[in-house]
Design a protein around this motif. Sequence first.
Motif, PDB file in Angstrom:
ATOM      1  N   GLY A 124       0.810  -1.212   0.000  1.00 16.84           N
ATOM      2  CA  GLY A 124       0.000   0.000   0.000  1.00 16.84           C
ATOM      3  C   GLY A 124       0.839   1.256   0.000  1.00 16.84           C
ATOM      4  O   GLY A 124       0.526   2.236  -0.682  1.00 16.84           O
ATOM      5  N   GLN A 125       1.924   1.242   0.763  1.00 19.88           N
ATOM      6  CA  GLN A 125       2.832   2.384   0.780  1.00 19.88           C
ATOM      7  C   GLN A 125       3.430   2.625  -0.604  1.00 19.88           C
ATOM      8  O   GLN A 125       3.552   3.772  -1.048  1.00 19.88           O
ATOM      9  N   GLN A 126       3.759   1.552  -1.297  1.00 17.24           N
ATOM     10  CA  GLN A 126       4.330   1.682  -2.634  1.00 17.24           C
ATOM     11  C   GLN A 126       3.305   2.252  -3.617  1.00 17.24           C
ATOM     12  O   GLN A 126       3.625   3.135  -4.424  1.00 17.24           O
ATOM     13  N   VAL A 127       2.067   1.755  -3.546  1.00 16.58           N
ATOM     14  CA  VAL A 127       1.010   2.294  -4.404  1.00 16.58           C
ATOM     15  C   VAL A 127       0.817   3.773  -4.113  1.00 16.58           C
ATOM     16  O   VAL A 127       0.674   4.603  -5.024  1.00 16.58           O
ATOM     17  N   TYR A 128       0.818   4.127  -2.832  1.00 13.69           N
ATOM     18  CA  TYR A 128       0.634   5.529  -2.461  1.00 13.69           C
ATOM     19  C   TYR A 128       1.734   6.394  -3.061  1.00 13.69           C
ATOM     20  O   TYR A 128       1.459   7.462  -3.627  1.00 13.69           O
ATOM     21  N   ARG A 129       2.980   5.962  -2.928  1.00 13.54           N
ATOM     22  CA  ARG A 129       4.103   6.737  -3.465  1.00 13.54           C
ATOM     23  C   ARG A 129       3.984   6.939  -4.974  1.00 13.54           C
ATOM     24  O   ARG A 129       4.284   8.012  -5.494  1.00 13.54           O
ATOM     25  N   GLU A 130       3.547   5.892  -5.664  1.00  9.97           N
ATOM     26  CA  GLU A 130       3.516   5.935  -7.127  1.00  9.97           C
ATOM     27  C   GLU A 130       2.267   6.616  -7.684  1.00  9.97           C
ATOM     28  O   GLU A 130       2.318   7.227  -8.758  1.00  9.97           O
ATOM     29  N   GLN A 131       1.141   6.528  -6.968  1.00 11.53           N
ATOM     30  CA  GLN A 131      -0.131   6.967  -7.539  1.00 11.53           C
ATOM     31  C   GLN A 131      -0.804   8.126  -6.803  1.00 11.53           C
ATOM     32  O   GLN A 131      -1.613   8.827  -7.398  1.00 11.53           O
ATOM     33  N   CYS A 132      -0.475   8.321  -5.534  1.00 13.57           N
ATOM     34  CA  CYS A 132      -1.245   9.261  -4.716  1.00 13.57           C
ATOM     35  C   CYS A 132      -0.456  10.466  -4.222  1.00 13.57           C
ATOM     36  O   CYS A 132      -1.006  11.567  -4.085  1.00 13.57           O
ATOM     37  N   ALA A 133       0.832  10.246  -3.937  1.00 16.01           N
ATOM     38  CA  ALA A 133       1.633  11.293  -3.301  1.00 16.01           C
ATOM     39  C   ALA A 133       1.742  12.548  -4.151  1.00 16.01           C
ATOM     40  O   ALA A 133       1.870  13.658  -3.620  1.00 16.01           O
ATOM     41  N   ILE A 134       1.694  12.408  -5.456  1.00 17.42           N
ATOM     42  CA  ILE A 134       1.835  13.566  -6.334  1.00 17.42           C
ATOM     43  C   ILE A 134       0.751  14.611  -6.057  1.00 17.42           C
ATOM     44  O   ILE A 134       0.985  15.816  -6.204  1.00 17.42           O
ATOM     45  N   CYS A 135      -0.421  14.160  -5.634  1.00 17.88           N
ATOM     46  CA  CYS A 135      -1.509  15.082  -5.309  1.00 17.88           C
ATOM     47  C   CYS A 135      -1.637  15.320  -3.807  1.00 17.88           C
ATOM     48  O   CYS A 135      -1.870  16.446  -3.367  1.00 17.88           O
ATOM     49  N   HIS A 136      -1.515  14.251  -3.033  1.00 17.14           N
ATOM     50  CA  HIS A 136      -1.830  14.333  -1.605  1.00 17.14           C
ATOM     51  C   HIS A 136      -0.622  14.446  -0.701  1.00 17.14           C
ATOM     52  O   HIS A 136      -0.766  14.491   0.526  1.00 17.14           O
ATOM     53  N   GLY A 137       0.575  14.519  -1.289  1.00 15.21           N
ATOM     54  CA  GLY A 137       1.786  14.735  -0.503  1.00 15.21           C
ATOM     55  C   GLY A 137       2.416  13.453   0.003  1.00 15.21           C
ATOM     56  O   GLY A 137       1.739  12.447   0.212  1.00 15.21           O
ATOM     57  N   ASP A 138       3.710  13.494   0.218  1.00 16.45           N
ATOM     58  CA  ASP A 138       4.445  12.317   0.672  1.00 16.45           C
ATOM     59  C   ASP A 138       3.957  11.826   2.020  1.00 16.45           C
ATOM     60  O   ASP A 138       4.026  10.630   2.325  1.00 16.45           O
ATOM     61  N   ASN A 139       3.460  12.752   2.840  1.00 16.47           N
ATOM     62  CA  ASN A 139       3.012  12.411   4.185  1.00 16.47           C
ATOM     63  C   ASN A 139       1.507  12.614   4.364  1.00 16.47           C
ATOM     64  O   ASN A 139       1.040  12.886   5.470  1.00 16.47           O
ATOM     65  N   GLY A 140       0.771  12.515   3.264  1.00 13.28           N
ATOM     66  CA  GLY A 140      -0.681  12.636   3.335  1.00 13.28           C
ATOM     67  C   GLY A 140      -1.181  14.003   3.716  1.00 13.28           C
ATOM     68  O   GLY A 140      -2.337  14.161   4.125  1.00 13.28           O
ATOM     69  N   GLU A 141      -0.323  15.029   3.561  1.00 13.36           N
ATOM     70  CA  GLU A 141      -0.647  16.362   4.056  1.00 13.36           C
ATOM     71  C   GLU A 141      -1.479  17.207   3.096  1.00 13.36           C
ATOM     72  O   GLU A 141      -1.913  18.310   3.431  1.00 13.36           O
ATOM     73  N   GLY A 142      -1.716  16.712   1.881  1.00 12.52           N
ATOM     74  CA  GLY A 142      -2.469  17.483   0.906  1.00 12.52           C
ATOM     75  C   GLY A 142      -1.644  18.607   0.302  1.00 12.52           C
ATOM     76  O   GLY A 142      -0.449  18.725   0.566  1.00 12.52           O
ATOM     77  N   GLN A 143      -2.298  19.437  -0.501  1.00 11.08           N
ATOM     78  CA  GLN A 143      -1.626  20.584  -1.111  1.00 11.08           C
ATOM     79  C   GLN A 143      -2.490  21.830  -0.943  1.00 11.08           C
ATOM     80  O   GLN A 143      -3.712  21.773  -1.098  1.00 11.08           O
ATOM     81  N   LYS A 144      -1.832  22.944  -0.641  1.00  7.57           N
ATOM     82  CA  LYS A 144      -2.535  24.210  -0.470  1.00  7.57           C
ATOM     83  C   LYS A 144      -2.088  25.234  -1.507  1.00  7.57           C
ATOM     84  O   LYS A 144      -0.940  25.231  -1.946  1.00  7.57           O
ATOM     85  N   ALA A 195      -6.206  -1.257  -4.460  1.00  9.78           N
ATOM     86  CA  ALA A 195      -7.135  -0.361  -3.775  1.00  9.78           C
ATOM     87  C   ALA A 195      -7.197  -0.687  -2.287  1.00  9.78           C
ATOM     88  O   ALA A 195      -7.181   0.212  -1.430  1.00  9.78           O
ATOM     89  N   TRP A 196      -7.274  -1.958  -1.959  1.00 11.71           N
ATOM     90  CA  TRP A 196      -7.314  -2.362  -0.556  1.00 11.71           C
ATOM     91  C   TRP A 196      -5.980  -2.061   0.137  1.00 11.71           C
ATOM     92  O   TRP A 196      -5.967  -1.579   1.286  1.00 11.71           O
ATOM     93  N   ASP A 197      -4.891  -2.319  -0.525  1.00  7.01           N
ATOM     94  CA  ASP A 197      -3.579  -2.088   0.084  1.00  7.01           C
ATOM     95  C   ASP A 197      -3.368  -0.611   0.406  1.00  7.01           C
ATOM     96  O   ASP A 197      -2.941  -0.251   1.512  1.00  7.01           O
ATOM     97  N   VAL A 198      -3.680   0.255  -0.546  1.00 10.33           N
ATOM     98  CA  VAL A 198      -3.430   1.676  -0.315  1.00 10.33           C
ATOM     99  C   VAL A 198      -4.446   2.247   0.667  1.00 10.33           C
ATOM    100  O   VAL A 198      -4.120   3.145   1.467  1.00 10.33           O
ATOM    101  N   ALA A 199      -5.667   1.740   0.676  1.00 14.27           N
ATOM    102  CA  ALA A 199      -6.654   2.180   1.659  1.00 14.27           C
ATOM    103  C   ALA A 199      -6.192   1.827   3.070  1.00 14.27           C
ATOM    104  O   ALA A 199      -6.357   2.615   4.014  1.00 14.27           O
ATOM    105  N   ALA A 200      -5.618   0.636   3.217  1.00 16.44           N
ATOM    106  CA  ALA A 200      -5.104   0.222   4.521  1.00 16.44           C
ATOM    107  C   ALA A 200      -3.922   1.090   4.946  1.00 16.44           C
ATOM    108  O   ALA A 200      -3.804   1.487   6.116  1.00 16.44           O
ATOM    109  N   TRP A 201      -3.045   1.406   4.000  1.00 15.34           N
ATOM    110  CA  TRP A 201      -1.892   2.249   4.310  1.00 15.34           C
ATOM    111  C   TRP A 201      -2.343   3.627   4.782  1.00 15.34           C
ATOM    112  O   TRP A 201      -1.848   4.153   5.785  1.00 15.34           O
TER     113      TRP A 201
END
Length: 304
Positions: free
Chosen positions: A181-201, A250-256
């Motif tokens: 899940g962490q790997q999916v997040y880094r590759e697919q989600c971090a670009i929008c939601h930040g490396d630490n899940g902090e979002g973008q302002k 989807a399940w892996d990244v949701a769990a992460w």
Amino acid sequence: MKPLIPALLLLVVGSAQAAPIAMEDQSQLKVPGKQAALQFTPPAEDELPANAFGKMVREGHALFVDTRRLMPEAVGNGMNCSNCHLDQGRMAHSAPLWGAYPMYPAYRKKNDKVNTFAERIQGCFQFSMNGKPPAADSPQMTALSVYAYWLSTKAPTGVEIAGRGYPEVAQPAGGYDFTRGQQVYREQCAICHGDNGEGQKVAGEYVMPPLWGKDSYNWGAGMHRINTAASFIKYNMPLGKPGSLSDQQAWDVAAWINRHERPQDPRLVEGSVEKTRVKFHANDGVNLYGQKVDGVLVGQGTGS
């Protein structure tokens, strides 16, 4: 007519938080699956009448897509309603308002009572927005309800419409895996939601919402359920590429995402995470609240 302001297709989790933060609720009826043929299209903007009703629909729309700025007293984090209910509450399989409004009043297991639509919205403010719900008879609640009513024009009442809620994504046979899940997040989600899940302002306002931390949905939101987050992610994320992740991803990244801390569940029982899990989380889908991950108790909150 003055055009409605386009809303960014943003993500609250994926809720959420909800979800809790999401307008659908499966306590009473099952959400139709992705395979079901769509049978309903919400009305177009040019169908709005040039009268008091049309004016209130526009007011509700503005509150829906710019909630944090227009209702700061009710929103405790950086969220807007449109973070979970994409395309201004219109998008199928993203808890669209036209699929939710006609299903209320409805029994909800979450609070063990029959809820009105206004009470359902109040729950979103309390949990997904981590805020203070507006009164059921407030002008803001009226406008939000009228906007949802308008989007539901000609929709059947009390009938499950294909596209309502988030289609269920069954848990993979092997469960979920945080490392994947962490790997999916880094590759697919971090670009929008930040490396630490902090979002973008931008200019102090979130344009991409945080997925954990003090400004995310709280532990009472529906999106803290891994199964709910996985369903949202599968059919709506990454932005512009819905369905591109496998069920397992989807399940892996949701769990992460949902192993990280966020604001405390406002229903906290006697200051105890363990007691709160027993009362509210033990039978509430697949979630990590009140459980230990790598020896650390999950659900202690962010402290703010």
